[in-house]
Design a protein around this motif. Structure first.
Motif, PDB file in Angstrom:
ATOM      1  N   GLN A   1       1.598   5.503  -0.348  1.00 18.38           N
ATOM      2  CA  GLN A   1       1.016   6.779   0.042  1.00 18.38           C
ATOM      3  C   GLN A   1       1.847   7.907  -0.560  1.00 18.38           C
ATOM      4  O   GLN A   1       3.027   7.721  -0.866  1.00 18.38           O
TER       5      GLN A   1
ATOM      6  N   THR B   1       0.870  -1.174   0.000  1.00 16.13           N
ATOM      7  CA  THR B   1       0.000   0.000   0.000  1.00 16.13           C
ATOM      8  C   THR B   1       0.903   1.219   0.000  1.00 16.13           C
ATOM      9  O   THR B   1       1.743   1.377   0.890  1.00 16.13           O
TER      10      THR B   1
ATOM     11  N   GLU C   1       0.772   2.588 -10.380  1.00 19.59           N
ATOM     12  CA  GLU C   1       0.068   1.826  -9.344  1.00 19.59           C
ATOM     13  C   GLU C   1      -0.066   2.677  -8.088  1.00 19.59           C
ATOM     14  O   GLU C   1      -1.130   2.714  -7.452  1.00 19.59           O
ATOM     15  N   ALA C   2       0.998   3.365  -7.712  1.00 26.06           N
ATOM     16  CA  ALA C   2       0.944   4.240  -6.540  1.00 26.06           C
ATOM     17  C   ALA C   2      -0.055   5.376  -6.765  1.00 26.06           C
ATOM     18  O   ALA C   2      -0.825   5.719  -5.860  1.00 26.06           O
TER      19      ALA C   2
ATOM     20  N   ARG D   1      -2.671   5.263  -8.732  1.00 26.65           N
ATOM     21  CA  ARG D   1      -4.006   4.660  -8.697  1.00 26.65           C
ATOM     22  C   ARG D   1      -4.459   4.488  -7.252  1.00 26.65           C
ATOM     23  O   ARG D   1      -5.598   4.817  -6.906  1.00 26.65           O
ATOM     24  N   GLN D   2      -3.549   4.002  -6.413  1.00 22.42           N
ATOM     25  CA  GLN D   2      -3.901   3.769  -5.011  1.00 22.42           C
ATOM     26  C   GLN D   2      -4.240   5.060  -4.285  1.00 22.42           C
ATOM     27  O   GLN D   2      -4.978   5.040  -3.291  1.00 22.42           O
ATOM     28  N   THR D   3      -3.721   6.176  -4.746  1.00 22.68           N
ATOM     29  CA  THR D   3      -3.995   7.475  -4.116  1.00 22.68           C
ATOM     30  C   THR D   3      -4.988   8.292  -4.942  1.00 22.68           C
ATOM     31  O   THR D   3      -5.022   9.516  -4.864  1.00 22.68           O
ATOM     32  N   ASN D   4      -5.775   7.588  -5.742  1.00 21.76           N
ATOM     33  CA  ASN D   4      -6.832   8.204  -6.556  1.00 21.76           C
ATOM     34  C   ASN D   4      -6.334   9.288  -7.502  1.00 21.76           C
ATOM     35  O   ASN D   4      -7.025  10.262  -7.754  1.00 21.76           O
TER      36      ASN D   4
END
Length: 154
Positions: free
Chosen positions: A93, A91, A143-144, A146-149
């Motif tokens: 950030q 995950t 990917e990072a 995407r994970q943080t919108n």
């Protein structure tokens, strides 16, 4: 806040140029750790970055230890084909650092051993030794993001 890509002793100017363009497009900081395997005046480097160099948040460092000292609270992730876990298991950030080694040798073994819990790989078949550096950086960065919108991007 944004992400950071760290290239430790990059050797191929076109890869660094392509990564710089990705950094410019995403607001990502680019850190180049010396020695570089090319001149920053290299035509291939500049061509790969096109006319986006003015938009790159670029910093030069004399060692990876210097990067770590400048950002003591940062989270560092180390891209390597030798990792046990793949990137999708993490995950991310905003503010995270993604560290890549030189194209011919990767990151130093000692650095990987000292940071084994944050080493990650991009899955691939055994028929291929590794992906292209600029492709790997883009896959991991997106990917990072995407994970943080896709914070701050349209």
């Amino acid at each position: 806040m944004s992400f950071h890509i760290v290239l430790v002793e990059p050797e191929i100017p076109a890869n660094t140029g392509n990564i710089s363009r990705t950094c410019a497009a995403t607001g990502t900081h680019l850190h180049l750790v010396r020695p570089l395997g090319f001149s920053t005046d290299d035509k291939i480097l500049k061509r790969a970055g096109l006319d986006y160099w003015h938009s790159v948040k670029l910093q030069y460092h004399d060692s990876f230890a210097e990067v770590q000292a400048k950002y003591p609270q940062a989270r560092f992730f180390f891209a390597t084909t030798k990792a046990v876990r793949n990137y999708a298991e993490f995950t991310f950030q905003e503010g995270d650092f993604f560290v890549f080694g030189k194209e011919t040798a990767g990151l130093p073994k000692e650095l990987l051993q000292a940071n084994a819990d944050t080493c990650l790989k991009l899955p691939m078949t055994e028929a291929v030794r590794s992906l292209n550096l600029s492709n790997s950086a883009a896959i991991l960065l997106y990917e990072a993001l995407r994970q943080t919108n896709f914070s701050g991007l349209s």
